[in-house]
Design an enzyme around this catalytic site. Sequence first.
Site, mmCIF file in Angstrom:
data_model
loop_
_atom_site.group_PDB
_atom_site.id
_atom_site.type_symbol
_atom_site.label_atom_id
_atom_site.label_comp_id
_atom_site.label_asym_id
_atom_site.label_seq_id
_atom_site.Cartn_x
_atom_site.Cartn_y
_atom_site.Cartn_z
ATOM 1 N N ASP A 1 6.599 -5.268 15.546
ATOM 2 C CA ASP A 1 5.300 -4.666 15.846
ATOM 3 C C ASP A 1 5.581 -3.320 16.512
ATOM 4 O O ASP A 1 6.245 -3.276 17.559
ATOM 5 C CB ASP A 1 4.520 -5.603 16.786
ATOM 6 C CG ASP A 1 3.109 -5.111 17.031
ATOM 7 O OD1 ASP A 1 2.905 -3.869 17.071
ATOM 8 O OD2 ASP A 1 2.213 -5.959 17.181
ATOM 9 N N GLY B 1 0.806 -1.225 0.000
ATOM 10 C CA GLY B 1 0.000 0.000 0.000
ATOM 11 C C GLY B 1 0.834 1.267 0.000
ATOM 12 O O GLY B 1 1.842 1.391 -0.695
ATOM 13 N N ILE B 2 0.404 2.205 0.826
ATOM 14 C CA ILE B 2 1.045 3.521 0.849
ATOM 15 C C ILE B 2 2.482 3.405 1.354
ATOM 16 O O ILE B 2 3.394 4.048 0.832
ATOM 17 C CB ILE B 2 0.210 4.488 1.728
ATOM 18 C CG1 ILE B 2 -1.161 4.733 1.056
ATOM 19 C CG2 ILE B 2 0.935 5.804 1.927
ATOM 20 C CD1 ILE B 2 -2.151 5.518 1.908
ATOM 21 N N ASN C 1 3.838 5.450 9.105
ATOM 22 C CA ASN C 1 2.768 5.157 8.145
ATOM 23 C C ASN C 1 1.842 4.030 8.604
ATOM 24 O O ASN C 1 0.657 4.042 8.269
ATOM 25 C CB ASN C 1 3.394 4.797 6.790
ATOM 26 C CG ASN C 1 2.411 4.098 5.885
ATOM 27 O OD1 ASN C 1 1.526 4.712 5.308
ATOM 28 N ND2 ASN C 1 2.542 2.766 5.772
ATOM 29 N N TYR D 1 -10.864 5.467 14.801
ATOM 30 C CA TYR D 1 -9.882 5.834 13.772
ATOM 31 C C TYR D 1 -9.736 7.365 13.687
ATOM 32 O O TYR D 1 -8.621 7.894 13.663
ATOM 33 C CB TYR D 1 -10.348 5.257 12.434
ATOM 34 C CG TYR D 1 -9.402 5.472 11.273
ATOM 35 C CD1 TYR D 1 -8.221 4.745 11.152
ATOM 36 C CD2 TYR D 1 -9.702 6.396 10.269
ATOM 37 C CE1 TYR D 1 -7.365 4.935 10.074
ATOM 38 C CE2 TYR D 1 -8.861 6.587 9.183
ATOM 39 C CZ TYR D 1 -7.689 5.857 9.089
ATOM 40 O OH TYR D 1 -6.844 6.041 8.023
ATOM 41 N N LEU E 1 -20.115 3.563 17.301
ATOM 42 C CA LEU E 1 -19.650 3.599 18.692
ATOM 43 C C LEU E 1 -20.440 2.627 19.576
ATOM 44 O O LEU E 1 -19.864 1.925 20.414
ATOM 45 C CB LEU E 1 -19.762 5.032 19.222
ATOM 46 C CG LEU E 1 -19.160 5.310 20.587
ATOM 47 C CD1 LEU E 1 -17.682 4.938 20.637
ATOM 48 C CD2 LEU E 1 -19.338 6.776 20.947
ATOM 49 N N ALA E 2 -21.758 2.569 19.327
ATOM 50 C CA ALA E 2 -22.598 1.704 20.154
ATOM 51 C C ALA E 2 -22.241 0.230 19.990
ATOM 52 O O ALA E 2 -22.446 -0.575 20.906
ATOM 53 C CB ALA E 2 -24.071 1.923 19.795
ATOM 54 N N ASP F 1 7.680 -3.713 9.112
ATOM 55 C CA ASP F 1 6.285 -4.182 9.173
ATOM 56 C C ASP F 1 6.211 -5.295 10.204
ATOM 57 O O ASP F 1 7.244 -5.725 10.745
ATOM 58 C CB ASP F 1 5.786 -4.661 7.795
ATOM 59 C CG ASP F 1 4.299 -4.341 7.599
ATOM 60 O OD1 ASP F 1 3.481 -4.833 8.409
ATOM 61 O OD2 ASP F 1 3.957 -3.604 6.665
HETATM 62 P P1 NAP Z 1 -2.478 -1.030 4.562
HETATM 63 O O1 NAP Z 1 -2.482 -1.432 3.133
HETATM 64 O O2 NAP Z 1 -3.395 -1.740 5.490
HETATM 65 O O3 NAP Z 1 -0.970 -1.126 5.098
HETATM 66 C C1 NAP Z 1 -0.646 -0.835 6.431
HETATM 67 C C2 NAP Z 1 0.518 -1.710 6.843
HETATM 68 O O4 NAP Z 1 0.830 -1.411 8.218
HETATM 69 C C3 NAP Z 1 0.191 -3.183 6.768
HETATM 70 O O5 NAP Z 1 1.252 -3.897 6.168
HETATM 71 C C4 NAP Z 1 0.000 -3.535 8.226
HETATM 72 O O6 NAP Z 1 0.235 -4.904 8.525
HETATM 73 C C5 NAP Z 1 1.034 -2.649 8.875
HETATM 74 N N1 NAP Z 1 0.809 -2.590 10.309
HETATM 75 C C6 NAP Z 1 -0.387 -2.635 10.967
HETATM 76 N N2 NAP Z 1 -0.182 -2.672 12.291
HETATM 77 C C7 NAP Z 1 1.146 -2.663 12.491
HETATM 78 C C8 NAP Z 1 1.956 -2.720 13.643
HETATM 79 N N3 NAP Z 1 1.435 -2.777 14.875
HETATM 80 N N4 NAP Z 1 3.301 -2.705 13.502
HETATM 81 C C9 NAP Z 1 3.857 -2.659 12.262
HETATM 82 N N5 NAP Z 1 3.131 -2.610 11.140
HETATM 83 C C10 NAP Z 1 1.792 -2.621 11.231
HETATM 84 O O7 NAP Z 1 -2.819 0.526 4.741
HETATM 85 P P2 NAP Z 1 -2.670 1.751 3.704
HETATM 86 O O8 NAP Z 1 -3.966 1.935 3.019
HETATM 87 O O9 NAP Z 1 -1.433 1.620 2.893
HETATM 88 O O10 NAP Z 1 -2.543 2.965 4.749
HETATM 89 C C11 NAP Z 1 -1.295 3.432 5.222
HETATM 90 C C12 NAP Z 1 -1.546 4.611 6.148
HETATM 91 O O11 NAP Z 1 -2.321 5.597 5.463
HETATM 92 C C13 NAP Z 1 -2.358 4.248 7.386
HETATM 93 O O12 NAP Z 1 -1.870 4.972 8.498
HETATM 94 C C14 NAP Z 1 -3.759 4.690 7.039
HETATM 95 O O13 NAP Z 1 -4.517 4.981 8.183
HETATM 96 C C15 NAP Z 1 -3.455 5.944 6.229
HETATM 97 N N6 NAP Z 1 -4.548 6.337 5.319
HETATM 98 C C16 NAP Z 1 -4.904 5.544 4.269
HETATM 99 C C17 NAP Z 1 -5.921 5.977 3.430
HETATM 100 C C18 NAP Z 1 -6.332 5.183 2.212
HETATM 101 O O14 NAP Z 1 -7.194 5.662 1.457
HETATM 102 N N7 NAP Z 1 -5.784 4.019 1.968
HETATM 103 C C19 NAP Z 1 -6.576 7.184 3.668
HETATM 104 C C20 NAP Z 1 -6.197 7.940 4.764
HETATM 105 C C21 NAP Z 1 -5.161 7.518 5.572
HETATM 106 P P3 NAP Z 1 -1.041 -5.917 8.724
HETATM 107 O O15 NAP Z 1 -1.021 -6.789 7.561
HETATM 108 O O16 NAP Z 1 -0.786 -6.587 10.010
HETATM 109 O O17 NAP Z 1 -2.286 -5.067 8.806
#
Ligand code: NAP
Length: 463
Positions: free
Chosen positions: A279, A236-237, A305, A370, A314-315, A256
């Site tokens: 982690d 992803g990002i 990231n 979130y 929430l409920a 990761d």
């Molecule tokens: P993603 O595809 O879910 O990738 C996030 C990565 O972080 C995954 O490999 C995940 O591993 C890893 N991760 C989760 N918990 C962790 C931990 N405790 N320690 C180390 N690594 C961990 O997410 P993404 O869409 O690329 O998003 C990246 C960031 O952008 C996030 O902070 C997200 O909130 C933010 N964001 C994304 C969007 C969007 O449209 N995609 C929009 C706004 C903000 P697992 O496989 O264990 O989950």
Amino acid sequence: MADQYQTFSKSPIGKFVIKNLGLPSPIELDRFESPTPVIKGAVLLGAAPNSILSESIAQVLSNIHANSYAGNNAQLQQAAAKSGLNLSAFNDGDKESKFKAVVFDASGIESSEQLNELYKFFNPIARQIQTSGRVIVVGLTPETTGSIKQAIAQRALEGFVKSVGKEFKKGIAANLVYVDKDAAANLESTLRFVLSPRSAYVSGQVIRVSKAEVLDIDWAKPLAGKTALVTGASRGIGEAIAHVLARDGAHVICLDVPQQQADLDRVASEIGGSTLALDITAADAGAEIKAAAASQGGLDIIVHNAGITRDKTLANMKPEFWDLVININLSAAERINDYLLNNQGLNANGRIVCVSSISGIAGNLGQTNYAASKAGVIGLVKFTAPLLQQGITINAVAPGFIETQMTAAIPFAIREAGRRMNSMSQGGLPVDVAETIALYASTASTGLNGNVVRVCGQSLLGA
Ligand code: NAP
């Protein structure tokens, strides 16, 4: 996930249907291909009378060898001459010339009455900006102006720029750069960014530049010799961030969770980086990160990231969903920063970059956990920035709808709404977030501290 509507919109039948039904027509945005030229196409420069930033703007345009034009404006011609910028003449009434970017120095606007300088400059050329073009207004940070009248007038620029971003369509991004009164020399990295295709999905934003030491850099490799660590880098990002920082010259440590080791190895080998399976909620995460960077000359850049969603109203939300999201998205980054900053874990001129979300700005149904975590990230940036020393900075991006696994999991109707409800009528790509992070990470960006820039194509959410 492929944007099938965008693919359809490019087909002959799609063009016909979209035109006749008045549907949004997303164009393919220009994106970064190579460091030079910074901008492909002509740049029109304008300035309000008595503006004080024109020379610095002209210097940047000269440095990037921009094909630059200006109308009959003696002060601007003088400023350009001083900085060695070759300005071609643009004749009033010329309706044929097209521009890839239009840059206006609004720093001379001292009262609301003088805001008509914006109208006088932009009205005649409003239809002459090319697709994927740029509108850039450079003003003075209202808080640093000499009078209330000027602060009010400079604050007004924000509404103008945001409206232009919504009006001009064709993938044109409009952004405002506020420069502190004594920070003109720190403008270059930001101006290069907003002019270039690196800012494809950044529109309607305000970037604030403050005074800091100006460091010489190689603009083709702005991170040469630097060590960066990116959390959540296996996909992803995060994967895109790792690629862009490596492209810009950094050695990237890809972090990761241990379960993602295979993908982590793949990303690291693609970019010649290294891995850290960890982690980030572990109590010793800060120490592990410091240790991983030690053999690379210590850490220069950390990008927080990694993030998760556990959506429920929430409920209906279980306490463990609340705790997990706050811990991973916010508390872990806080603890890691505290460790690094208190234990010489970040080199001088270090960069901390956080990833927030427009959900943290606007709030979102089913995302109390979130949104709280991502609003907290904005707080982390805001309240840490003034405390930092030795040229260290902290900034955040707030992505909108970005095409990743996270957004592919959203139900269809909500996903389509997220994709279209922005000035670009499409979702952003992970690389768009990564490019903005690379701006903050640049050695030349010491003047960027405490910023939160949305990478959202000017989403209607939280606008
Ligand atoms: P993603 O595809 O879910 O990738 C996030 C990565 O972080 C995954 O490999 C995940 O591993 C890893 N991760 C989760 N918990 C962790 C931990 N405790 N320690 C180390 N690594 C961990 O997410 P993404 O869409 O690329 O998003 C990246 C960031 O952008 C996030 O902070 C997200 O909130 C933010 N964001 C994304 C969007 C969007 O449209 N995609 C929009 C706004 C903000 P697992 O496989 O264990 O989950």
